[in-house]
Design an enzyme around this catalytic site. Structure first.
Site, PDB file in Angstrom:
ATOM      1  CD1 TRP A 153       2.047 -27.831  30.330  1.00 44.36           C
ATOM      2  CD2 TRP A 153       2.501 -26.141  31.710  1.00 44.36           C
ATOM      3  NE1 TRP A 153       2.999 -28.262  31.235  1.00 44.36           N
ATOM      4  CE2 TRP A 153       3.296 -27.231  32.095  1.00 44.36           C
ATOM      5  CE3 TRP A 153       2.620 -24.950  32.426  1.00 44.36           C
ATOM      6  CZ2 TRP A 153       4.184 -27.190  33.159  1.00 44.36           C
ATOM      7  CZ3 TRP A 153       3.513 -24.905  33.494  1.00 44.36           C
ATOM      8  CH2 TRP A 153       4.285 -26.015  33.851  1.00 44.36           C
ATOM      9  CG  HIS A 173      -0.082 -30.935  32.285  1.00 43.10           C
ATOM     10  ND1 HIS A 173       0.589 -30.189  33.198  1.00 43.10           N
ATOM     11  CD2 HIS A 173      -1.374 -30.524  32.376  1.00 43.10           C
ATOM     12  CE1 HIS A 173      -0.235 -29.356  33.800  1.00 43.10           C
ATOM     13  NE2 HIS A 173      -1.435 -29.544  33.332  1.00 43.10           N
ATOM     14  NE  ARG A 199       2.465 -29.541  26.756  1.00 39.72           N
ATOM     15  CZ  ARG A 199       3.373 -29.711  27.673  1.00 39.72           C
ATOM     16  NH1 ARG A 199       4.569 -29.203  27.495  1.00 39.72           N
ATOM     17  NH2 ARG A 199       3.103 -30.390  28.762  1.00 39.72           N
ATOM     18  CD  GLN A 213       3.002 -34.732  30.029  1.00 40.69           C
ATOM     19  OE1 GLN A 213       2.072 -34.711  30.839  1.00 40.69           O
ATOM     20  NE2 GLN A 213       3.851 -33.746  29.902  1.00 40.69           N
ATOM     21  CB  VAL A 256       5.617 -29.642  42.424  1.00 40.31           C
ATOM     22  CG1 VAL A 256       4.849 -30.866  41.976  1.00 40.31           C
ATOM     23  CG2 VAL A 256       6.389 -29.025  41.275  1.00 40.31           C
ATOM     24  CB  ALA A 310       3.141 -34.989  41.241  1.00 43.74           C
TER      25      ALA A 310
HETATM   26  N1  PHE Z   1       3.037 -31.696  33.956  1.00 43.52           N
HETATM   27  C1  PHE Z   1       4.401 -31.258  33.844  1.00 43.52           C
HETATM   28  C2  PHE Z   1       4.723 -31.005  32.379  1.00 43.52           C
HETATM   29  O1  PHE Z   1       3.927 -31.318  31.541  1.00 43.52           O
HETATM   30  C3  PHE Z   1       5.354 -32.264  34.413  1.00 43.52           C
HETATM   31  C4  PHE Z   1       5.225 -32.411  35.904  1.00 43.52           C
HETATM   32  C5  PHE Z   1       4.368 -33.340  36.438  1.00 43.52           C
HETATM   33  C6  PHE Z   1       6.020 -31.665  36.753  1.00 43.52           C
HETATM   34  C7  PHE Z   1       4.260 -33.492  37.802  1.00 43.52           C
HETATM   35  C8  PHE Z   1       5.943 -31.808  38.091  1.00 43.52           C
HETATM   36  C9  PHE Z   1       5.067 -32.718  38.620  1.00 43.52           C
HETATM   37  O2  PHE Z   1       5.750 -30.472  32.045  1.00 43.52           O
END
Ligand code: PHE
Length: 342
Positions: A153, A173, A199, A213, A256, A310
């Site tokens: 990320w 994100h 990114r 996103q 998560v 999420a």
């Molecule tokens: N934020 C993650 C990504 O950018 C995606 C994600 C969001 C995964 C919420 C799990 C829960 O790849």
């Protein structure tokens, strides 16, 4: 003063007096003939320029020109422009110039549609901050400094101190809104965040340094994976207007637990295998999972009271799938041949 100049002065004064009184197009036409015409007063007096002493002739000629220019300007102003026919004719039946109307970018079309779907399911839709802190983007999502997940990320860091002496980052994100929202509100929460993310990425047909996103998160008592799956299935069915089949695979995201990748059965080949689904029959769609207890803890919620799910998906990917666009760089490329197709 030479008589030439006096004559000129006289003509100018006469013209001005008559011009004041003139009101109709015919009056102006007559004035034009009388003063500026081939046999008009100005032409007559010009014949005498030869009698002006050579040393004054240049200045006299210049003065005559000035008088002529000012008369011409005054008359053409009143008679519909120099190129007009002198009658100030305005053709009402002439077709006008078509105004070019703008139209929404494909992003906007899909964003509006996605917003409508989630609102109809009881979610509040936010856009959130594009510039956030290291804390909301990583730390509070269980990605501490030095965690290998930071590489995946990687973003743009802004060396600027804000409260808590923290560095600012461009959000990598939309998950960066999770704890920021939770700090402000008590469950039940049903939120969707749509917006631009950044990114540190080498760009190609499916990667851009700026992209979009859609994040969704729900926090309440007794929220389960079943709620997550049914919500996403309903969303997909509304978006693609088709019966959808989904599946979960294990996926790792530090924020998560358990974490999943959600796929849907390829609409193009109905699961047979084709180019769109890379011959697997399934299209990888998004990352999701149950919100990690540490994240809920960072939000300051009482331990064990709430659970939540999420999910986060590439908005660009959905738009590309919906409109069969094969290169993400087209979105911001500024090529009007692309944009005008929508
Ligand atoms: N934020 C993650 C990504 O950018 C995606 C994600 C969001 C995964 C919420 C799990 C829960 O790849």
């Amino acid at each position: 003063m030479s008589t030439f100049n006096q004559d000129l002065e006289q003509i100018k004064n006469n013209f001005e007096q008559e011009f004041e009184k003139a009101s109709s197009q015919t009056d102006f036409e007559n004035l034009k003939n009388k003063y500026l015409g081939r046999k008009g007063s100005l032409a007559e007096v010009m014949k005498k320029i030869g009698s002006v002493p050579a040393s004054e002739r240049g200045a006299a000629g210049k003065l005559a020109n000035e008088v002529k220019t000012s008369m011409t300007a005054k008359i053409s102003q009143k008679s519909g422009g120099e190129s007009g026919d002198g009658q100030g004719f305005f053709d009402l039946t002439e077709p006008g110039k078509a105004q070019k109307m703008g139209h929404p970018h494909p992003y906007t079309l899909v964003r509006d549609e996605v917003t409508d779907i989630f609102r109809s399911m009881g979610f509040e839709v936010l856009d959130g901050e594009e510039v956030t802190t290291d804390y909301y983007c990583f730390e509070s999502l269980n990605i501490p400094k030095g965690h290998p997940a930071r590489d995946a990320w990687d973003t743009f860091y802004i060396k600027q101190q804000r409260k808590k002496n923290e560095d600012l980052v461009l959000r990598t994100h939309t998950s960066s809104m999770q704890v920021a929202v939770m700090e402000e509100e008590e469950p039940p929460l049903r939120k969707v965040v749509i917006g631009r993310c950044f990114r540190n990425e080498a760009t190609d047909a499916s990667h851009e340094h700026s992209f979009n996103q859609i994040e969704g998160f729900v926090v309440d008592e007794n929220i389960s994976v079943a709620n997550l799956v049914s919500t996403l299935k309903q969303f997909l069915q509304a978006l693609f207007k088709a019966e959808m089949e989904v599946r979960l695979r294990p996926g790792f995201f530090p924020f998560v637990e358990p974490g999943y990748e959600l796929d849907f059965k390829c609409l193009n080949c109905k699961g047979e295998g084709c180019k769109v689904c890379k011959h697997s029959g399934w299209v990888e769609f998004l990352g999701c999972g149950m919100i990690h207890p540490k994240v809920l803890n960072f939000a300051g919620y009482p331990k064990g009271k709430y659970t939540g799910y999420a999910f986060g998906m590439g908005f660009d990917r959905i738009t590309m799938m919906k409109y069969k666009i094969d290169d993400i760089r087209l979105f911001n490329g500024g090529d009007l041949r692309f944009i005008h197709q929508f």
